[in-house]
Design an enzyme around this catalytic site. Structure first.
Site, PDB file in Angstrom:
ATOM      1  N   LYS A   1      -0.582  41.364  69.034  1.00 35.92           N
ATOM      2  CA  LYS A   1       0.156  41.497  67.769  1.00 35.92           C
ATOM      3  C   LYS A   1       1.637  41.669  68.075  1.00 35.92           C
ATOM      4  O   LYS A   1       2.323  40.688  68.336  1.00 35.92           O
ATOM      5  CB  LYS A   1      -0.460  42.614  66.948  1.00 35.92           C
ATOM      6  CG  LYS A   1      -1.963  42.334  66.683  1.00 35.92           C
ATOM      7  CD  LYS A   1      -2.589  43.256  65.717  1.00 35.92           C
ATOM      8  CE  LYS A   1      -4.113  43.205  65.739  1.00 35.92           C
ATOM      9  NZ  LYS A   1      -4.712  41.912  65.394  1.00 35.92           N
TER      10      LYS A   1
ATOM     11  N   HIS B   1      -1.999  47.981  65.401  1.00 38.98           N
ATOM     12  CA  HIS B   1      -0.901  47.597  64.506  1.00 38.98           C
ATOM     13  C   HIS B   1       0.253  48.596  64.528  1.00 38.98           C
ATOM     14  O   HIS B   1       1.152  48.508  63.705  1.00 38.98           O
ATOM     15  CB  HIS B   1      -1.416  47.439  63.070  1.00 38.98           C
ATOM     16  CG  HIS B   1      -2.379  46.304  62.904  1.00 38.98           C
ATOM     17  ND1 HIS B   1      -1.999  45.027  62.565  1.00 38.98           N
ATOM     18  CD2 HIS B   1      -3.719  46.265  63.061  1.00 38.98           C
ATOM     19  CE1 HIS B   1      -3.059  44.240  62.500  1.00 38.98           C
ATOM     20  NE2 HIS B   1      -4.117  44.970  62.806  1.00 38.98           N
TER      21      HIS B   1
ATOM     22  N   SER C   1      -5.616  48.219  59.166  1.00 41.15           N
ATOM     23  CA  SER C   1      -5.152  46.833  59.206  1.00 41.15           C
ATOM     24  C   SER C   1      -5.219  46.135  57.851  1.00 41.15           C
ATOM     25  O   SER C   1      -4.521  45.151  57.649  1.00 41.15           O
ATOM     26  CB  SER C   1      -5.946  46.043  60.249  1.00 41.15           C
ATOM     27  OG  SER C   1      -7.316  46.076  59.955  1.00 41.15           O
TER      28      SER C   1
HETATM   29  C1  LIG Z   1      -7.354  47.591  64.314  1.00 42.61           C
HETATM   30  C2  LIG Z   1      -7.655  46.463  65.240  1.00 42.61           C
HETATM   31  N1  LIG Z   1      -8.266  46.709  66.404  1.00 42.61           N
HETATM   32  C3  LIG Z   1      -8.546  45.717  67.276  1.00 42.61           C
HETATM   33  C4  LIG Z   1      -8.238  44.398  66.999  1.00 42.61           C
HETATM   34  C5  LIG Z   1      -8.599  43.334  67.983  1.00 42.61           C
HETATM   35  O1  LIG Z   1      -7.493  42.847  68.629  1.00 42.61           O
HETATM   36  P1  LIG Z   1      -7.378  41.333  69.141  1.00 42.61           P
HETATM   37  O2  LIG Z   1      -7.194  40.452  67.944  1.00 42.61           O
HETATM   38  O3  LIG Z   1      -6.195  41.377  70.011  1.00 42.61           O
HETATM   39  O4  LIG Z   1      -8.637  41.006  69.867  1.00 42.61           O
HETATM   40  C6  LIG Z   1      -7.580  44.118  65.793  1.00 42.61           C
HETATM   41  C7  LIG Z   1      -7.162  42.756  65.421  1.00 42.61           C
HETATM   42  O5  LIG Z   1      -7.870  41.841  65.243  1.00 42.61           O
HETATM   43  C8  LIG Z   1      -7.310  45.160  64.886  1.00 42.61           C
HETATM   44  O6  LIG Z   1      -6.723  44.915  63.699  1.00 42.61           O
END
Ligand SMILES: Cc1ncc(COP(=O)(O)O)c(C=O)c1O
Lengths: 81, 418
Positions: free
Chosen positions: B266, B235, B207
Site C-alpha cells: 500500500k 493502512h 480498511s
Molecule cells: C487490513 C489489511 N490487512 C492485510 C491486507 C493484505 O495485504 P496485501 O494486499 O498486501 O496482501 C490488506 C489488504 O488487502 C488489508 O487491508
C-alpha cells in the site's frame, strides 16, 4: 412443514455446530450469539439449515434478524415457494 | 431466485450443493449470467493501461473504451510505486540479482537484500526482529497460524481483515468477534477466554471505514487479562505517527504492542508483508508460518525498490504532509456536500450510500463515465445497509484533480445527474 418443525431443525443444527449446547437448552427467543456462536458459526448454522430445508434465503435479508424465532419466520417465507 | 436476483450476493453461493466439487452451485451460473448482476461485476477487474498513479488510463468495462481517469481507488497513498528513486533502486536490484529468489527463505531463497530490508523494517518499527513475506495476506495468515493452536483463542474486532480470520481458521483456534471498537464487548469476550492462551487482533486503520482502533484501551485490557496483542497496520504504516511508524506511534504505545504487522503493497508501493516482534517469537514463527517457509522469498527487484521506498518515506515527512493536506482538503469538500463519511479519521474515506445496491452501481457508472475511478464497495464486503464508495487519498493528488473529483461527486451523488 410447520414453524415448530423448522425451529427444531435449526436447534438440532445449532447443537451439532456449537460446543456445550444441547437442544433442550435452546430458547428460540434468544440469538445464537447467546449460545457462544461467532459470525462464522452463524453462517454455518444458517447454511446447513437452508440446505436441509431446501431453500435459499439471500444473506442480505438476514442482516436484521436477531433471534432464532425470527430466523424461522424468514425461512417460512421461503418454504414452498 | 429470479424475482429477487439483486438480493443475492457472493455470500449466498459459498456453500456448494453441486454433486461435483468441480462445478459451481446449480444456480450460480444463472445468477452470474443475469444482466443486472453482470453490470455490477463489470466494475471489477477493469484493466489499468498505465501505472496506478492518480492520473492513469483504464479500459472501461462499461463500454470497452479507453479512458483517462482520476484514480481514487489504488492504495498508492504516497505515490512510491512510481517514485523515480524507487524505480532506479528496483532496476539496480534486478540487474544484480535477477527476477526471482529461486527458493524458500529457509533453504536458499534468503538474499542479503532481504536480510537488510527485514532489519531496516524492525528498526523502523522499534522491534527486535522482523519476518518478511511475499504477500501481506500471507504474512497475516502465516503469523496467526504460526502463533495459535487448537485450544487457543483469538479475539478480534468484527471488522478485522479476512487474512486474519483465515489465519485463525487454519490455526484451529476458537475465534470470538467483539463489536467494532467496543471496549465493553472486548472485555466480555476476554472474560470468556480468561485463563486461556489468547491473542487480540485489531487493525491500525479499518480498511472499509477509515477509523482507528482505541489502541491504548485495547492494550490495557490485554494487559489486564494477560492476552497477547496483534496490530495490523496495513493502512496506517508510513501514514500515522510523527515518524510514520503507524497508529502505535500515533497513540504512543509502540512498546506495548506484541506483534506489529505491515504490508508492503500500500503506502510502500511494492508487494509483500512483514511482521515485527521479539527475537524469540520471530525465530519460532520461522518454523511454523507456512507462507514463509513453504513459499518462495520475495522478488529481489521488489525488495530493492522497497528499501528505497522506506528510506524516502522516512528521511523527511514531505510525502506524508502532502497526503494529510490532501485528506483535509477532500474531507472539507465532502463535508460541504453533506456526504456521510462514517467515522473516518484517515486517508481512507468512505462515502456511504445506503442499502440501494442498484443506485450504488448507477453512481459508479456515471462517475466513471465522467472520468472518476471510484470503485463501489458492495455487500458482503460491507453491511447491506451501508454500501459505499471508498476514497483512497494519495499525496499525488493536485488541487485541480481534487476540485474535479468534488465536482463529479457533487453532480452524480448529490444532484443525481446520472
Ligand atoms: C487490513 C489489511 N490487512 C492485510 C491486507 C493484505 O495485504 P496485501 O494486499 O498486501 O496482501 C490488506 C489488504 O488487502 C488489508 O487491508
Amino acid at each position: 412443514m410447520t414453524k415448530t418443525e423448522v425451529i427444531e431443525v435449526i436447534k438440532r443444527i445449532i447443537e451439532e455446530n456449537l460446543d456445550d449446547v444441547s437442544i433442550d437448552d435452546i430458547d428460540p427467543q434468544k440469538s445464537m450469539k447467546d449460545y457462544g456462536a461467532n459470525s462464522l458459526d452463524m453462517i454455518e448454522v444458517v447454511s446447513c439449515s437452508m440446505r436441509e430445508l431446501n431453500i435459499k434465503v439471500p444473506r442480505a435479508e438476514l442482516a436484521e434478524i436477531h433471534n432464532i424465532d425470527s430466523l424461522a419466520d424468514k425461512f417460512m417465507e421461503y418454504m414452498g415457494s | 431466485m429470479s424475482d429477487n436476483i439483486l438480493n443475492f450476493s457472493l455470500a449466498d453461493f459459498f456453500f456448494n450443493d453441486s454433486p461435483s466439487v468441480l462445478n459451481p452451485p446449480s444456480d450460480f451460473e444463472e445468477w452470474m449470467g443475469h444482466p443486472a448482476v453482470q453490470r455490477g461485476f463489470s466494475f471489477y477487474e477493469q484493466e489499468l493501461l498505465e501505472a496506478p498513479r492518480v492520473s492513469t488510463r483504464i479500459r472501461s468495462n462499461l463500454d470497452g473504451k479507453e479512458r483517462r481517469i482520476i484514480n481514487l481507488t489504488s492504495y498508492n497513498y504516497l505515490g512510491l510505486s512510481t517514485h523515480p528513486e524507487v524505480i532506479q533502486a528496483a532496476k539496480d536490484a534486478l540487474d544484480k540479482y535477477g527476477l526471482g529468489s529461486s527458493g524458500a527463505p529457509l533453504l536458499s531463497g534468503t538474499l542479503d537484500i532481504h536480510v537488510e530490508l527485514a532489519q531496516k523494517l524492525a528498526e523502523f518499527k522499534k522491534k527486535e526482529d522482523c519476518l518478511l513475506f511475499s504477500s501481506g495476506l500471507g504474512a497475516n495468515v502465516g503469523t496467526i497460524q504460526g502463533l495459535l493452536r487448537k485450544g487457543d483463542y483469538m479475539v478480534v474486532d468484527e471488522k478485522i481483515h479476512k487474512s486474519i480470520i483465515d489465519g485463525g481458521t487454519l490455526s484451529g483456534a476458537k475465534m470470538l468477534f467483539f463489536d467494532h471498537n467496543s471496549m465493553d464487548s472486548l472485555q466480555m469476550m476476554l472474560e470468556k477466554t480468561k485463563g486461556k492462551r489468547t491473542l487480540v487482533a485489531v487493525e491500525g486503520v479499518y480498511s472499509m471505514d477509515g477509523d482507528l482502533p482505541r489502541l491504548p484501551e485495547i492494550l490495557d485490557l490485554c494487559d489486564e487479562y494477560g492476552a497477547g496483542s496483534y496490530v495490523d497496520e496495513a493502512h496506517s504504516t508510513l501514514m500515522f505517527g510523527a515518524n510514520g511508524r503507524g497508529v502505535a506511534e500515533h497513540f504512543g504505545v509502540e512498546d506495548r504492542v506484541g506483534i506489529s504487522f505491515g504490508t508492503l503493497s500500500k503506502s510502500f508501493g511494492g508487494v509483500g508483508g512483514f511482521v515485527c516482534g521479539s527475537k524469540p517469537i520471530i525465530r519460532y514463527l520461522k518454523g511454523y508460518a507456512s507462507p514463509w517457509n513453504f513459499s518462495c522469498a520475495p522478488s529481489p527487484a521488489v525488495s530493492g525498490g522497497l528499501l528505497k521506498a522506506l528510506e524516502i518515506a522516512t528521511r523527511d515527512s514531505s510525502l506524508r504532509d502532502k497526503l494529510w493536506k490532501n485528506v483535509t482538503y477532500l474531507k472539507n469538500g465532502l463535508n460541504r456536500l453533506g456526504l456521510d463519511m462514517g467515522e473516518s479519521e484517515s486517508q481512507v474515506i468512505p462515502i456511504i450510500i445506503g442499502a440501494d445496491g442498484a443506485k450504488l452501481m448507477r453512481f459508479a457508472a456515471a462517475m466513471q463515465t465522467r472520468g472518476l475511478f471510484l470503485q463501489p464497495v458492495d455487500f458482503p464486503a460491507v453491511p447491506a445497509h451501508a454500501r459505499r464508495f471508498r476514497i483512497s487519498v494519495s499525496s499525488q493528488l493536485t488541487q485541480a484533480e481534487m476540485d474535479e473529483t468534488l465536482n463529479i461527486i457533487e453532480d452524480v451523488i448529490v444532484k443525481g445527474k446520472e
